[in-house]
Design an enzyme around this catalytic site. Structure first.
Site, mmCIF file in Angstrom:
data_model
loop_
_atom_site.group_PDB
_atom_site.id
_atom_site.type_symbol
_atom_site.label_atom_id
_atom_site.label_comp_id
_atom_site.label_asym_id
_atom_site.label_seq_id
_atom_site.Cartn_x
_atom_site.Cartn_y
_atom_site.Cartn_z
ATOM 1 N N GLU A 105 40.998 34.333 41.761
ATOM 2 C CA GLU A 105 40.372 33.080 42.207
ATOM 3 C C GLU A 105 40.739 31.927 41.277
ATOM 4 O O GLU A 105 40.997 30.805 41.723
ATOM 5 C CB GLU A 105 38.851 33.273 42.304
ATOM 6 C CG GLU A 105 38.485 34.229 43.442
ATOM 7 C CD GLU A 105 37.006 34.533 43.531
ATOM 8 O OE1 GLU A 105 36.450 35.004 42.525
ATOM 9 O OE2 GLU A 105 36.413 34.302 44.596
ATOM 10 N N GLU A 125 35.993 42.803 45.118
ATOM 11 C CA GLU A 125 34.533 42.650 45.144
ATOM 12 C C GLU A 125 33.846 43.522 46.185
ATOM 13 O O GLU A 125 32.723 43.974 46.002
ATOM 14 C CB GLU A 125 34.159 41.173 45.393
ATOM 15 C CG GLU A 125 34.397 40.263 44.195
ATOM 16 C CD GLU A 125 35.849 39.823 44.032
ATOM 17 O OE1 GLU A 125 36.741 40.298 44.772
ATOM 18 O OE2 GLU A 125 36.096 38.998 43.129
#
Ligand SMILES: NC(=O)c1ccc[n+]([C@@H]2O[C@H](COP(=O)([O-])OP(=O)(O)OC[C@H]3O[C@@H](n4cnc5c(N)ncnc54)[C@H](O)[C@@H]3O)[C@@H](O)[C@H]2O)c1
Length: 701
Positions: A105, A125
């Site tokens: 990210e 995740e």
């Protein structure tokens, strides 16, 4: 200092330095933020490179900060990415080794990305029941295309940089750099600085569009596929929602949607359970009084005593890890039989395409067999897996003590015998330890490492590390009857038996607990493992533990010769060659008669009660195990149940589940069960630790 700053020519280099994987903990985030400010304030700097020291660009969030205020302290990851994205000078991410979660990210917040070939890129995740929470679901589809991005986000699996760079039209990786990555990245940054010197906006991923020619059809399809696969886990479907938001919403709205989804998932019991299991796996290898830098003994050669069910499976683990094994037996035919079974197991893997045949041969080449102790005296570790009789173990350990070289680790695979007593057969109890594998030993992940009174710390540290090497989840247990797993399961089985006495059929009990999520109910499990095993243990213990009451129905079943699948009949009937459990009228009749002989009027027991009695029996015994120090933490107990007993992963193990229900509620239920005259009323007195935690409003974990 968790991120360093240096200037090379006109390029500032910010290097994440937070071993082992450059987790984006507070100090690291701060270091990056300061570096970006410094670079922007320095007129001599024209561009910035962000990279990672050591073995990773960044593995994402720092798990050591999970759940602490530091995890969200500013600059949190979202703020940091905004700052990077808004930098007036171009920022180039230099990716290598591992780029995962928050690490990816962060890279997506940079203006450009270059990568070394072989870099593992992932948004994992979903594996802890979450969606990426710092823009991953919004930015990745914009650079990779909707379908490739969604596949990565839903699976959480890493993809290599060269594959990603080959995706048509991708904007994730501008350049693959072979050789010196940093030098290449600095040169690339200097080039783009030149380009932007004439003005013009810096490329930001947020300004791209995520498009799909048939968005509605595609997302409907994706939702169906994911729903079928994810079953009890909510996160994968939420990944689809978020990627759809990337396509259909404005960037900032999509970011808010992702954030809300992330926060919502954080609170679900499923994500809590997955995070608990993720951290529990790591915590299991940490032993309170054994420091991580405890020196280890080297284990390059292993011997196994006994080529039976367990000896063969145990040996395969070491062969798979490239560690030579010598198996010792009492007769050549026992050796031949044992090796034959191992070959059959490997050949089945080859047939299924799970193992290459040259690998199979390589592994078997590491195996030797012998009938003479002379041939194993040099082994660094020996694991005994002979009959479960103290007399046999005594002979073996006395012999091992006589022949094994000094410093060799002497391990026993016993499931019920006292490891301290076994150690006392030798003059070197400090070298003796229990390694309790589960059947089939080459498949099951759990390894209970039984620490004796005298077991040396370096022996324990060595065996824990070895457990990891052979890809087991190793959990330390103290010495007690049944260790952690079987001691708890005994209480669970007793409850299952009492419920038959009170009016249930085996199928009703199994169905209820399987609906809760267990892979197999207690009676189907008994039929698979062999009901005669428990029968033998109960007979042996009849004198030692006469006070332990249990339903006689299991004994009556064995007296009927119904040992389970291996005899074609157990709690259920089986058709030849099939494993389907068919409810048996004969068994149900036996149970009814036994109930009548006890003078119990049958009652209908609701599924809720079945589940609570089975699971809370585990919890109560687990609390005693914790209190006695047999397990050093609640998560160790949960790891035993998740990896060895088929406890549903999305419930996090018995102790985690009890915390989710609330210990007050668990204790209240136990008090109800303690009023049932057909149950073991004394057992249902809540364990003191459980009662105390419940009274203080606390939890196990
Ligand atoms: N079967 C399971 O599910 C399981 C699970 C965990 C632990 N264990 C434990 O593992 C051990 C072995 O169990 P198993 O199921 O493999 O038994 P098994 O009967 O299948 O195998 C035992 C083997 O040991 C050999 N043996 C006996 N005495 C010996 C001696 N003095 N020297 C060398 N070899 C000898 C026998 O010939 C036999 O091949 C037991 O302690 C058992 O409690 C079994």
């Amino acid at each position: 200092m968790s991120a360093s700053y240096e200037v090379r020519g006109a390029v500032a280099v910010i290097t994440l330095n937070n071993p082992p994987v450059n987790g984006l903990g507070y100090d690291t985030r701060r270091g990056i933020a300061d570096g970006i400010d410094r670079a922007n304030a320095d007129p001599a700097v024209k561009a910035v490179v962000i990279t990672g020291a050591g073995r990773a660009f960044s593995g994402g969030a720092d798990i050591r900060e999970f759940g602490t205020p530091k995890a969200i302290a500013e600059p949190n990851l979202l703020s940091l990415i905004l700052q990077v994205e808004a930098s007036a000078k171009p920022v180039v991410a230099a990716l290598h080794s591992v780029v995962m979660g928050g690490g990816l990210e962060l890279a997506l917040g940079c203006h450009y990305r270059v990568a070394a070939p072989g870099t593992q890129v992932a948004l994992p995740e979903v594996k802890i029941g979450l969606v990426p929470g710092a823009g991953g679901t919004q930015r990745l589809p914009r650079v990779l295309g909707v379908e490739t991005a969604l596949n990565m986000i839903v699976s959480g699996e890493p993809v290599k940089s060269e594959l990603l760079a080959a995706v048509p039209g991708q904007k994730l990786i501008q350049k693959l750099i072979d050789g010196d990555l940093l030098a290449g990245a600095v040169a690339y940054a200097a080039e783009v600085a030149e380009l932007h010197a004439k003005g013009g906006p810096l490329p930001r991923v947020r300004d791209l569009k995520a498009v799909h020619a048939n968005a509605d059809g595609y997302f409907a399809f994706a939702r169906n596929t994911v729903k079928a696969m994810a079953k009890n886990f909510p996160a994968p479907a939420k990944c689809v929602d978020c990627v759809e938001a990337a396509v259909k919403m404005k960037f900032d709205d999509g970011m808010r949607f992702e954030r809300d989804t992330f926060l919502g998932l954080m609170l679900t019991p499923e994500s809590r359970a997955l995070r608990h299991a993720f951290l529990g796996e790591r915590a299991a290898s940490k032993i309170p009084d054994v420091p991580e830098d405890t020196p280890q003994r080297k284990i390059e050669k292993v011997a196994v005593i006994g080529a039976g069910t367990m000896g063969g499976g145990i040996s395969m683990n070491f062969l798979n890890a490239g560690i030579p094994v010598t198996i010792l037996e009492t007769a050549q035919e026992a050796l031949d039989r044992g090796v034959g079974v191992m070959r059959k197991n490997y050949e089945a893997q080859v047939k299924k395409g799970k193992l290459k045949s040259d690998k199979y041969e390589q592994r078997m080449a590491l195996l030797k067999t012998t009938l003479a102790y002379e041939d194993i005296r040099d082994a660094d570790m020996v694991i005994e897996a002979v009959f479960e009789e103290m007399g046999v173990k005594e002979k073996v350990f006395k012999k091992l003590d006589e022949v094994m070289k000094p410093g060799a680790i002497l391990a026993s695979n016993t499931s019920t015998l006292d490891v301290d007593q076994i150690a006392a057969f030798t003059q070197r109890p400090q070298d003796v330890i229990g390694t309790h594998f589960f059947s089939p030993a080459n498949v099951m992940r759990l390894l209970e490492v039984v620490r004796g009174k005298a077991t040396a710390k370096d022996v324990l540290a060595t065996v824990m590390a070895l457990g990891k090497k052979i890809r087991k989840t190793a959990v330390v247990s103290g010495v007690c009857d049944g260790f952690i797993g079987n001691r708890m399961i005994e209480q669970y089985s007793r409850q299952a038996g009492f419920m038959l006495d009170e009016g249930c059929t085996p199928a009703q009990v199994d169905k209820a607990i399987e609906k809760f999520g267990f892979a197999m109910g207690p009676f189907r499990m008994g039929d698979l493992a062999g009901n005669d095993i428990g029968w033998a243990i109960r007979k042996r213990r009849a004198t030692e533990r006469a006070e332990m009451r249990y339903s006689r129905s299991a004994d009556l079943l064995c007296e009927m010769g119904r040992f389970g699948q291996k005899t074609g009949a157990g709690w259920y009937d089986y058709q030849p060659g099939r494993r389907d459990a068919i409810p048996s009228p004969v068994v149900n009749e036996m149970i009814d008669q036994h109930r009548a002989s006890l003078g119990i009027a049958p009652r209908k027991i609701a599924d809720d009660e079945i589940v609570q009695r089975l699971v809370y029996a585990l919890v109560n015994e687990g609390a005693k195990i914790l209190e006695e120090g047999i397990a050093s933490k609640a998560s160790d107990i949960d790891m035993v149940y998740l990896t060895g007993y088929g406890f549903p992963l999305w419930r996090g193990g018995p102790m985690c589940y009890a915390d989710t229900v609330g210990l007050f509620n668990v204790v209240q239920a136990m008090k109800r069960f303690a009023r049932n005259p057909n149950d073991d009323q004394a057992f249902w007195q809540p364990a003191p630790l459980l009662a105390k935690l419940a009274a203080e409003g606390k939890s196990f974990t």
